[in-house]
Write a protein that holds these residues in place. Structure first.
Motif, PDB file in Angstrom:
ATOM      1  N   MET A   1       1.152  -1.414  -0.361  1.00 56.94           N
ATOM      2  CA  MET A   1       0.067  -0.260  -0.262  1.00 56.94           C
ATOM      3  C   MET A   1       1.252   1.179  -0.076  1.00 56.94           C
ATOM      4  N   ASP A   2       0.352   1.824  -0.883  1.00 51.23           N
ATOM      5  CA  ASP A   2       1.036   3.774  -0.522  1.00 51.23           C
ATOM      6  C   ASP A   2       0.905   4.662   0.467  1.00 51.23           C
ATOM      7  N   TRP A   3       1.627   4.798   0.921  1.00 51.64           N
ATOM      8  CA  TRP A   3       1.507   5.453   2.339  1.00 51.64           C
ATOM      9  C   TRP A   3       3.049   6.031   3.102  1.00 51.64           C
ATOM     10  N   PRO A   4       3.388   7.109   3.076  1.00 50.56           N
ATOM     11  CA  PRO A   4       4.757   7.411   3.429  1.00 50.56           C
ATOM     12  C   PRO A   4       4.593   6.645   5.168  1.00 50.56           C
ATOM     13  N   THR A   5       5.942   6.689   4.529  1.00 51.54           N
ATOM     14  CA  THR A   5       6.784   6.200   6.620  1.00 51.54           C
ATOM     15  C   THR A   5       7.297   7.273   7.174  1.00 51.54           C
ATOM     16  N   GLN A   6       7.274   9.094   6.517  1.00 54.20           N
ATOM     17  CA  GLN A   6       7.653  10.260   6.836  1.00 54.20           C
ATOM     18  C   GLN A   6       6.339  10.954   7.674  1.00 54.20           C
ATOM     19  N   ARG A   7       6.606  11.464   8.863  1.00 51.48           N
ATOM     20  CA  ARG A   7       4.719  11.821   8.734  1.00 51.48           C
ATOM     21  C   ARG A   7       5.053  13.546   8.196  1.00 51.48           C
ATOM     22  N   VAL A   8       4.490  14.024   7.785  1.00 46.87           N
ATOM     23  CA  VAL A   8       4.233  16.036   7.060  1.00 46.87           C
ATOM     24  C   VAL A   8       5.008  16.602   7.792  1.00 46.87           C
ATOM     25  N   GLU A   9       4.982  16.165   9.179  1.00 50.75           N
ATOM     26  CA  GLU A   9       5.883  17.598  10.088  1.00 50.75           C
ATOM     27  C   GLU A   9       6.672  17.616   9.819  1.00 50.75           C
ATOM     28  N   ASN A  10       7.272  16.531   9.625  1.00 49.58           N
ATOM     29  CA  ASN A  10       8.784  15.831   9.561  1.00 49.58           C
ATOM     30  C   ASN A  10       9.335  16.199   8.264  1.00 49.58           C
ATOM     31  N   ILE A  11       8.922  16.292   7.371  1.00 53.48           N
ATOM     32  CA  ILE A  11       9.832  16.457   5.492  1.00 53.48           C
ATOM     33  C   ILE A  11       9.823  17.969   5.959  1.00 53.48           C
ATOM     34  N   PRO A  12      11.421  18.022   6.207  1.00 58.78           N
ATOM     35  CA  PRO A  12      12.079  19.415   5.337  1.00 58.78           C
ATOM     36  C   PRO A  12      10.799  20.747   4.422  1.00 58.78           C
ATOM     37  N   ALA A  13      10.718  21.668   4.613  1.00 58.07           N
ATOM     38  CA  ALA A  13       9.657  22.667   3.822  1.00 58.07           C
ATOM     39  C   ALA A  13      10.597  22.569   2.868  1.00 58.07           C
ATOM     40  N   ASP A  14      12.050  22.005   1.994  1.00 56.65           N
ATOM     41  CA  ASP A  14      11.854  22.339   0.876  1.00 56.65           C
ATOM     42  C   ASP A  14      11.742  21.571  -0.101  1.00 56.65           C
ATOM     43  N   GLU A  15      11.515  19.896   0.542  1.00 55.39           N
ATOM     44  CA  GLU A  15      11.483  19.203   0.838  1.00 55.39           C
ATOM     45  C   GLU A  15      10.225  18.443  -0.118  1.00 55.39           C
ATOM     46  N   PHE A  16       8.905  19.321   0.497  1.00 55.96           N
ATOM     47  CA  PHE A  16       8.052  18.824   0.409  1.00 55.96           C
ATOM     48  C   PHE A  16       7.026  19.587  -0.790  1.00 55.96           C
ATOM     49  N   VAL A  17       6.677  18.236  -1.369  1.00 60.21           N
ATOM     50  CA  VAL A  17       5.897  19.124  -2.454  1.00 60.21           C
ATOM     51  C   VAL A  17       4.036  18.768  -2.378  1.00 60.21           C
ATOM     52  N   PRO A  18       3.360  19.728  -3.007  1.00 60.90           N
ATOM     53  CA  PRO A  18       2.103  19.337  -2.166  1.00 60.90           C
ATOM     54  C   PRO A  18       1.100  18.660  -3.364  1.00 60.90           C
ATOM     55  N   PRO A  19       0.815  17.716  -2.348  1.00 64.10           N
ATOM     56  CA  PRO A  19      -0.268  17.033  -3.397  1.00 64.10           C
ATOM     57  C   PRO A  19      -1.355  16.974  -4.648  1.00 64.10           C
ATOM     58  N   HIS A  20      -2.112  17.965  -4.198  1.00 66.13           N
ATOM     59  CA  HIS A  20      -3.422  18.028  -4.611  1.00 66.13           C
ATOM     60  C   HIS A  20      -4.171  19.377  -4.071  1.00 66.13           C
ATOM     61  N   CYS A  21      -5.075  19.842  -4.655  1.00 67.98           N
ATOM     62  CA  CYS A  21      -5.722  21.200  -3.736  1.00 67.98           C
ATOM     63  C   CYS A  21      -6.473  20.897  -2.783  1.00 67.98           C
ATOM     64  N   PRO A  22      -6.432  21.065  -1.561  1.00 70.26           N
ATOM     65  CA  PRO A  22      -6.866  20.764   0.011  1.00 70.26           C
ATOM     66  C   PRO A  22      -8.506  21.354   0.015  1.00 70.26           C
ATOM     67  N   ASP A  23      -9.126  21.876  -1.115  1.00 67.12           N
ATOM     68  CA  ASP A  23      -9.881  22.703  -1.428  1.00 67.12           C
ATOM     69  C   ASP A  23     -10.952  21.719  -2.067  1.00 67.12           C
ATOM     70  N   ALA A  24     -12.211  21.125  -1.451  1.00 64.13           N
ATOM     71  CA  ALA A  24     -13.550  20.204  -2.680  1.00 64.13           C
ATOM     72  C   ALA A  24     -13.713  20.542  -3.563  1.00 64.13           C
ATOM     73  N   GLY A  25     -14.102  21.813  -3.545  1.00 65.22           N
ATOM     74  CA  GLY A  25     -14.668  22.519  -4.866  1.00 65.22           C
ATOM     75  C   GLY A  25     -13.937  23.292  -5.630  1.00 65.22           C
ATOM     76  N   CYS A  26     -12.438  22.299  -5.440  1.00 69.63           N
ATOM     77  CA  CYS A  26     -11.477  23.060  -6.862  1.00 69.63           C
ATOM     78  C   CYS A  26     -11.616  22.654  -8.381  1.00 69.63           C
ATOM     79  N   PRO A  27     -11.781  23.261  -9.410  1.00 70.50           N
ATOM     80  CA  PRO A  27     -11.967  22.426 -10.289  1.00 70.50           C
ATOM     81  C   PRO A  27     -11.008  21.185 -10.739  1.00 70.50           C
ATOM     82  N   SER A  28      -9.513  21.026 -10.485  1.00 66.88           N
ATOM     83  CA  SER A  28      -8.523  20.308 -10.165  1.00 66.88           C
ATOM     84  C   SER A  28      -9.056  19.184  -9.321  1.00 66.88           C
ATOM     85  N   ASN A  29      -9.598  18.889  -8.171  1.00 63.32           N
ATOM     86  CA  ASN A  29     -10.328  18.031  -8.137  1.00 63.32           C
ATOM     87  C   ASN A  29     -11.857  17.222  -8.243  1.00 63.32           C
TER      88      ASN A  29
END
Ligand SMILES: [Zn+2]
Length: 392
Positions: A1-29
């Motif tokens: 199953m595709d599930w990260p081992t590291q918590r989002v809080e612990n990922i350095p800011a420069d390495e983090f890539v937002p996976p999708h828009c958090p807004d349910a109404g966003c046209p990208s969703n």
């Protein structure tokens, strides 16, 4: 199953890539012709809990601002360090007051946090089921039974249906049936009826609806060519399983209650076939303060009660070893590992590795009602529902 081992809080800011828009109404969703998701970095904000500097982003599709924390289970929490102690405490038979005594804070803060953990557990369980469906892992025989408990008042009992796989001991489905309470003594009946006149009688046919919901869930996650072998006791509502030609049900009636004397062959066979259901019943009662007999830590809302069962189920499937008797050599084998849906035993911290957005998962109707707290507890009066737009 595709599930990260590291918590989002612990990922350095420069390495983090937002996976999708958090807004349910966003046209990208959108499900039909989605627009590709694009975002830009947009400064930082400071906060009191670690990490103290959090990067902000802006969705260029819908214009909503968000941050790295938006994708963490600890989003908006003032005490993100409380997630793991809360989940572990709930499954160690502690009441909210006892957890607060050990870790500080007020018991109502822990109660609110437990609801978020329950919602997260339900979404995570739905993700795991989706993985089981996609990889066609459901081939084992199954066992199903209800655990009787109550919230708010014993005249409003609720049956929690647990469907489990016999070999891996993976708990597959949870359902809830709030029903009326049979009472024998005249004064008990009078008190119950006066409560029902005041707050309303629980709806009839709840068991049948719960069984039908579990049956449909089971059929949805199993491959269409697999015949499912199921063992149950002789509860009349379980006949709903027989409406599907793909389910082959073996019925083992519960023996009449009596003490002493040798067990008949049928009784021994019933205990052999429904052993796992009996053990799950015992373990859920053992691990949750609210389900113990004669407790003062009983739960006040049916919706929260079921959410708490999901925390228990997620622990049982992913965190706890399949068998404690098997010893240290088998300690890493959880039911999910045995089933083959994950590769290794998870820690509580990994359970909280990332936030799951409900709009990205199709929850069954009965689970969605529990997620939104629309499952009413009559005695409570005004039942608040979960309507937060950005949080979860
Ligand atoms: Zn957006």
């Amino acid at each position: 199953m595709d599930w990260p081992t590291q918590r989002v809080e612990n990922i350095p800011a420069d390495e983090f890539v937002p996976p999708h828009c958090p807004d349910a109404g966003c046209p990208s969703n959108r499900e039909t012709d989605p627009v590709p998701f694009r975002c830009i970095r947009k400064g930082w904000y400071r906060r009191q809990a670690a990490p103290h500097r959090v990067r902000r982003y802006l969705c260029t599709v819908c214009g909503r601002g968000f941050s790295q924390q938006t994708f963490a289970v600890s989003y908006y929490l003032k005490h993100p360090e409380r997630l793991v102690p809360c989940a572990a405490g709930l499954c160690a038979g502690s009441s909210f007051g006892q957890i607060a005594d050990v870790h500080g804070g007020h018991r109502s803060s822990w109660a609110r946090l437990s609801e978020r953990i329950g919602r997260h557990a339900m979404l995570l369980h739905a993700l795991v089921l989706e993985e089981i469906r996609a990889r066609r892992l459901l081939v084992e025989p199954l066992v199903y039974d209800h655990l009787e408990t109550f919230a708010a008042c014993q005249d409003y009992p609720i049956g929690i249906g647990l469907l489990a796989l016999k070999e891996s001991r993976f708990v597959l489905s949870v359902d809830a049936a709030m029903h009326a309470r049979p009472r024998r003594l005249p004064w008990e009946r009078a008190r119950r009826d006066s409560r029902y006149r005041r707050w309303g009688r629980p709806p009839r046919g709840a068991y049948a609806r719960a069984v039908a919901a579990t049956r449909d869930r089971l059929l949805a996650i199993s491959a269409p060519d697999v015949r499912l072998r199921l063992a149950t006791d002789a509860h009349p509502a379980y006949r709903r399983f027989d409406r599907s030609p793909r389910i082959e049900r073996a019925v083992h009636p519960n023996p009449p209650r009596r003490r002493g004397g040798p067990r008949s062959a049928e009784v021994r066979e019933r205990h052999r076939q429904l052993w796992l259901a009996d053990v799950l019943d015992k373990l859920v009662r053992h691990e949750t303060a609210g389900h113990k007999r004669e407790t003062i830590a009983f739960m006040r809302r049916h919706a929260c009660l079921v959410l708490r069962v999901f925390v228990n189920v997620v622990r049982r499937n992913l965190v706890a070893p399949r068998s404690k008797r098997a010893g240290r050599a088998q300690a890493h084998v959880t039911p999910a590992v045995r089933l083959g849906v994950v590769d290794e035993r998870w820690s509580w911290s990994r359970i909280f590795a990332q936030r799951i957005f409900p709009h990205r998962i199709a929850l069954p109707d009965d689970w969605a009602a529990i997620y939104d707290k629309r499952l009413n507890t009559p005695m409570v009066g005004k039942n608040t529902t979960h309507r937060l737009r950005y949080a979860y």
